[in-house]
Write a protein that holds these residues in place. Structure first.
Motif, PDB file in Angstrom:
ATOM      1  N   HIS A 292       0.965  -1.322   0.055  1.00  0.00           N
ATOM      2  CA  HIS A 292       0.050   0.019  -0.024  1.00  0.00           C
ATOM      3  C   HIS A 292       0.860   1.207   0.060  1.00  0.00           C
ATOM      4  O   HIS A 292       0.505   2.170  -0.619  1.00  0.00           O
ATOM      5  N   SER A 293       1.948   1.205   0.651  1.00  0.00           N
ATOM      6  CA  SER A 293       2.908   2.208   0.671  1.00  0.00           C
ATOM      7  C   SER A 293       3.486   2.571  -0.568  1.00  0.00           C
ATOM      8  O   SER A 293       3.664   3.882  -1.031  1.00  0.00           O
ATOM      9  N   ALA A 297       2.938   5.937  -2.932  1.00  0.00           N
ATOM     10  CA  ALA A 297       3.963   6.636  -3.739  1.00  0.00           C
ATOM     11  C   ALA A 297       3.830   6.713  -5.261  1.00  0.00           C
ATOM     12  O   ALA A 297       4.212   7.850  -5.964  1.00  0.00           O
ATOM     13  N   CYS A 298       3.515   5.483  -5.875  1.00  0.00           N
ATOM     14  CA  CYS A 298       3.276   5.503  -7.299  1.00  0.00           C
ATOM     15  C   CYS A 298       2.296   6.227  -7.773  1.00  0.00           C
ATOM     16  O   CYS A 298       2.474   7.276  -8.767  1.00  0.00           O
ATOM     17  N   ASN A 299       1.143   6.554  -7.164  1.00  0.00           N
ATOM     18  CA  ASN A 299       0.061   7.357  -7.424  1.00  0.00           C
ATOM     19  C   ASN A 299       0.633   8.788  -7.234  1.00  0.00           C
ATOM     20  O   ASN A 299       0.033   9.689  -8.030  1.00  0.00           O
ATOM     21  N   GLU A 300       1.212   9.134  -6.285  1.00  0.00           N
ATOM     22  CA  GLU A 300       1.827  10.602  -6.030  1.00  0.00           C
ATOM     23  C   GLU A 300       2.610  10.969  -7.042  1.00  0.00           C
ATOM     24  O   GLU A 300       2.628  12.052  -7.589  1.00  0.00           O
ATOM     25  N   GLU A 306       1.826  13.970 -14.231  1.00  0.00           N
ATOM     26  CA  GLU A 306       0.842  14.767 -15.071  1.00  0.00           C
ATOM     27  C   GLU A 306       0.763  16.076 -15.053  1.00  0.00           C
ATOM     28  O   GLU A 306       0.466  16.915 -16.038  1.00  0.00           O
ATOM     29  N   HIS A 307       0.907  16.661 -13.812  1.00  0.00           N
ATOM     30  CA  HIS A 307       0.927  18.272 -13.885  1.00  0.00           C
ATOM     31  C   HIS A 307       2.203  18.779 -14.531  1.00  0.00           C
ATOM     32  O   HIS A 307       1.980  19.715 -15.075  1.00  0.00           O
ATOM     33  N   LEU A 308       3.259  17.971 -14.629  1.00  0.00           N
ATOM     34  CA  LEU A 308       4.542  18.647 -15.208  1.00  0.00           C
ATOM     35  C   LEU A 308       4.223  18.404 -16.583  1.00  0.00           C
ATOM     36  O   LEU A 308       4.681  19.441 -17.315  1.00  0.00           O
TER      37      LEU A 308
END
Length: 328
Positions: A292-293, A297-300, A306-308
């Motif tokens: 889960h950790s 971290a992968c989702n973040e 995506e923002h970049l």
């Protein structure tokens, strides 16, 4: 005042657990021992939850159990001291290695087994048996088998009862694997199937004339893999209680065995069941937490990329401002 009330509650629970444990008592070389001594599990769990301040409750509960069996004497005082010192030693050892009461890591499970159970309970077993040798009520040659039975019984109380009480204190009998806050119906269905399988399989494995005790282990593995500590320890405790009853009555796998053979076979099964349930569930919980950790971290990281790619400032989209460059 609050701590005194907690200590009294611990004493009452200790005494009740002791009376329950004595229902399965057996005689080894004329000394009463129990294959599972639940009060040690109650004592260690109470210290982990409430702290060192409840130790008088452990001493009082131990004294009350002894007085219900015999007239207290000097050896009884030594036994009470050992029954109190052993859980306190377990607490100190577990705190020293950073034990977490949720047993969410493999190191927590191994610490509870080898430090809280097998290690610390050496004190209570020695304090319980040695005075009987000193006073002559137990022959020197009988010390080892009685001591071993006492030690294993105390350790089994920690391995089987303490994790279950810690789960009950957390109030998480059914682990959640979702984000909505509700337990899916399929989890309740699977839990029901596990319960039905335990009710049907465990009595058959325990009371059948051929030795079928090994049939309990697939059930323990299923419970540990799918329901972690709560499911595995509940199944292990159920199997151990039924097996202890069968051993006490001389039925099933324990038919026509001597007292020493009964104790050896029973303690081997209880120990294997407790270790399987506790360590496997701790390993599963740790691996799921790690997964889960990593997933979080992968989702973040994916959100940041995506923002970049869109030419946005990721700190602004998350409600944070980028740090300003220092003035030169």
């Amino acid at each position: 005042m609050e701590m005194a009330l907690k200590a009294l509650a611990v004493a009452a629970c200790y005494y009740a657990a002791g009376r329950l444990g004595l229902l399965g008592r057996v005689g080894v070389e004329g000394v009463v021992v129990t294959p599972i001594w639940p009060p040690t599990g109650v004592a260690v769990a109470a210290l982990l939850v409430f702290g060192v301040g409840v130790w008088p409750g452990i001493a009082l509960g131990s004294f009350l159990v002894i007085t219900s069996l015999t007239t207290p004497d000097l050896t009884s005082i030594v036994t009470v001291a050992g029954n109190t010192a052993a859980p306190l030693c377990a607490l100190l050892l577990l705190r020293a290695v950073g034990f977490r009461p949720d047993v969410s890591r493999l190191r927590d499970g191994t610490s509870l087994v080898f430090l809280g159970g097998l290690g610390a309970m050496l004190i209570s077993a020695t304090a319980g048996v040695a005075p009987q040798v000193w006073t002559g009520s137990l022959a020197t040659g009988d010390f080892l088998p009685v001591w071993l039975a006492w030690w294993v019984g105390d350790a089994m109380g920690v391995l089987l009862v303490t994790p279950m009480l810690l789960v009950l204190c957390r109030g998480t009998l059914l682990p959640r694997r979702h984000t909505a806050g509700r337990i899916p119906v399929r989890r309740w269905v699977e839990a029901g199937c596990l319960g039905i399988a335990a009710v049907l399989l465990v009595p058959y494995a325990v009371f059948s004339s051929p030795s079928m005790l090994f049939l309990n282990f697939p059930l323990l593995i299923w419970a540990a893999l799918r329901f972690e500590l709560a499911g595995s320890m509940l199944c292990a405790l159920f199997a151990s209680v039924l097996t202890t009853f069968a051993a006490h009555e001389g039925r099933g796998s324990f038919l026509d065995l001597s007292n020493i053979e009964v104790m050896t076979k029973l303690q081997a099964f209880n120990g294997a069941a407790a270790l399987t349930a506790l360590l496997l569930s701790a390993l599963v919980t740790e691996q799921r937490a790690t997964r889960h950790s990593v997933q979080h971290a992968c989702n973040e990281l994916a959100e940041l990329l995506e923002h970049l790619a869109a030419g946005e400032d990721p700190t602004e989209s998350s409600g944070r401002r980028a740090p300003e460059a220092p003035d030169e």
